[in-house]
Design an enzyme around this catalytic site. Structure first.
Site, PDB file in Angstrom:
ATOM      1  N   GLY A  65      -7.204  -4.839  -3.078  1.00 48.50           N
ATOM      2  CA  GLY A  65      -8.018  -4.399  -2.043  1.00 48.50           C
ATOM      3  C   GLY A  65      -8.327  -3.617  -2.724  1.00 48.50           C
ATOM      4  O   GLY A  65      -9.191  -3.810  -3.208  1.00 48.50           O
ATOM      5  N   GLY A 114      -3.376  -7.509  -2.771  1.00 49.90           N
ATOM      6  CA  GLY A 114      -4.265  -7.474  -1.615  1.00 49.90           C
ATOM      7  C   GLY A 114      -4.092  -9.204  -1.134  1.00 49.90           C
ATOM      8  O   GLY A 114      -4.106 -10.234  -0.176  1.00 49.90           O
ATOM      9  N   GLU A 137       0.207  -3.267  -9.903  1.00 48.64           N
ATOM     10  CA  GLU A 137      -0.142  -2.526  -9.555  1.00 48.64           C
ATOM     11  C   GLU A 137       0.327  -1.004  -9.956  1.00 48.64           C
ATOM     12  O   GLU A 137       0.458   0.056 -10.417  1.00 48.64           O
ATOM     13  CB  GLU A 137       0.466  -2.728  -8.278  1.00 48.64           C
ATOM     14  CG  GLU A 137      -0.057  -3.335  -6.843  1.00 48.64           C
ATOM     15  CD  GLU A 137      -0.529  -4.474  -6.801  1.00 48.64           C
ATOM     16  OE1 GLU A 137      -0.551  -5.298  -5.915  1.00 48.64           O
ATOM     17  OE2 GLU A 137       0.788  -5.154  -8.006  1.00 48.64           O
ATOM     18  N   ASP A 145       2.987  -3.861  -3.832  1.00 47.54           N
ATOM     19  CA  ASP A 145       3.584  -4.104  -1.749  1.00 47.54           C
ATOM     20  C   ASP A 145       3.033  -5.133  -1.062  1.00 47.54           C
ATOM     21  O   ASP A 145       2.557  -6.359  -1.473  1.00 47.54           O
ATOM     22  CB  ASP A 145       1.909  -2.656  -0.565  1.00 47.54           C
ATOM     23  CG  ASP A 145       1.005  -2.417  -1.812  1.00 47.54           C
ATOM     24  OD1 ASP A 145       0.466  -3.220  -2.399  1.00 47.54           O
ATOM     25  OD2 ASP A 145      -0.184  -2.003  -0.638  1.00 47.54           O
TER      26      ASP A 145
END
Length: 347
Positions: A65, A114, A137, A145
């Site tokens: 992301g 992402g 992450e 996530d």
């Protein structure tokens, strides 16, 4: 619309080509919205039988992301814009996971964060000699996530726990071996694969016909050690197990684990344990939204991005600084239910 995603149709296929080459195609809010709109439009189009997700020019598939955007949101508006990004991104991830027509993701390059979220939901996931998969992450104070609680918790032999605690990168052969990829093709065969699929050939048959035998997956050689050292859902147990092993491999992985945010690492282990028990992908995504709504504004995220991306000194000062200093009550609070009107819901 945005030119950061090239959206087109060819034959019976819809193409979503990520197009931010200078940022390794990292996802922005506009990209998330454009992909969502295209998928919704194609969902009701009888002429579209398959969706292909790939990247346009440049290296990589998708490096994650837009971390700079998320950090700026934390600094400017207490994470409000950042949380909205995650909300909408998770809706895209769920839309892809539940999509009735087959999605084929061509992961020809770096895929992190992402990028995992827009490739793992695909029914067919194609790795190549250029593939480099990671969920790093915990090294910037976040957690794995975009569905990591679903995908990683279901990998064999505690591979998922190993990936989130170390940030290790898997190549294409290792992705195929672990189940993260369904096919392995040489990169010079991708154009032919896409053309055949776009012109009506069944994706699975095309990919099987063009697949080649990958190199030996190196992670297989360490599978026994991974299963043993990362068997526990307690971070302290993993560290103690690695400390008791005097091998070069264990020392390397121990250093990687110790470099990560203790809070994020504990969250990731709990996340995978809970994710393995989720009955649906939507349930897993709702859990991840609860986590991100709390962890985004914790000190470790801004500090992790500063250390790794902004100042690049790779010397983050984590808070809490050690696994032992992370109270169970804090982990419980991060996973607690949100008010009903704040809970995440699929489109």
């Amino acid at each position: 619309m945005t030119d950061e995603v090239l959206i087109r149709t060819e034959g019976s296929a819809g193409f979503l080509s990520l197009n931010r080459p200078k940022a390794l195609h990292a996802l922005t809010v506009d990209m998330v919205h454009a992909m969502t709109a295209a998928l919704i439009e194609w969902r009701d189009d009888p002429a579209i039988h398959t969706v292909i997700v790939d990247h346009a020019e440049g290296r990589g598939f998708c490096a994650g992301g837009d971390i700079a955007y998320l950090r700026q949101s934390v600094l400017d508006d207490a994470g409000e814009r950042g949380l909205k990004f995650f909300h909408d991104e998770y809706q895209l991830n769920h839309l892809m996971f539940e999509y009735h027509n087959p999605i084929v993701s061509f992961v020809d390059g770096i895929v992190m964060g992402g990028g995992v979220g827009v490739s793992q939901p695909a029914r067919f996931r194609v790795a190549t000699e250029h593939t480099r998969f990671a969920m790093p992450e915990t090294g910037i104070g976040l957690f794995p996530d975009v569905g990591g609680s679903w995908y990683l918790s279901r990998l064999p032999g505690r591979i998922g726990q190993f990936l989130v605690l170390t940030g290790a990168r898997l190549d294409g052969a290792e992705c195929l071996w672990s189940g993260l990829a369904t096919h392995y093709l040489p990169s010079d065969a991708l154009a032919e694969a896409k053309e055949r699929i776009a012109h009506g050939h069944e994706p699975g048959g095309v990919l099987s016909a063009l697949s080649v035998t990958p190199p030996h997956p190196r992670i297989e050689d360490n599978a026994t050690q991974i299963a043993r050292h990362f068997a526990s859902d307690r971070l302290e147990d993993a560290i103690a197990s690695l400390e008791a092993d005097d091998s070069v491999w264990a020392a390397k992985e121990l250093a990687a684990v110790r470099a990560k945010s203790p809070l994020s690492s504990k969250v990731a282990l709990r996340q995978l344990a809970d994710g393995a028990r989720c009955q649906s992908f939507a349930e897993a995504m709702a859990m991840e939204y609860r986590i991100v709504s709390r962890i985004l504004t914790r000190p470790d995220f801004a500090e992790g991005v500063r250390a790794v991306i902004v100042d690049k000194d790779n010397a983050p000062k984590w808070d809490p600084a050690t696994p032992e200093a992370v109270p169970d009550s804090l982990i419980d609070a991060i996973f607690a239910a949100l008010p009903a009107d704040k809970e995440w819901k699929p489109l």
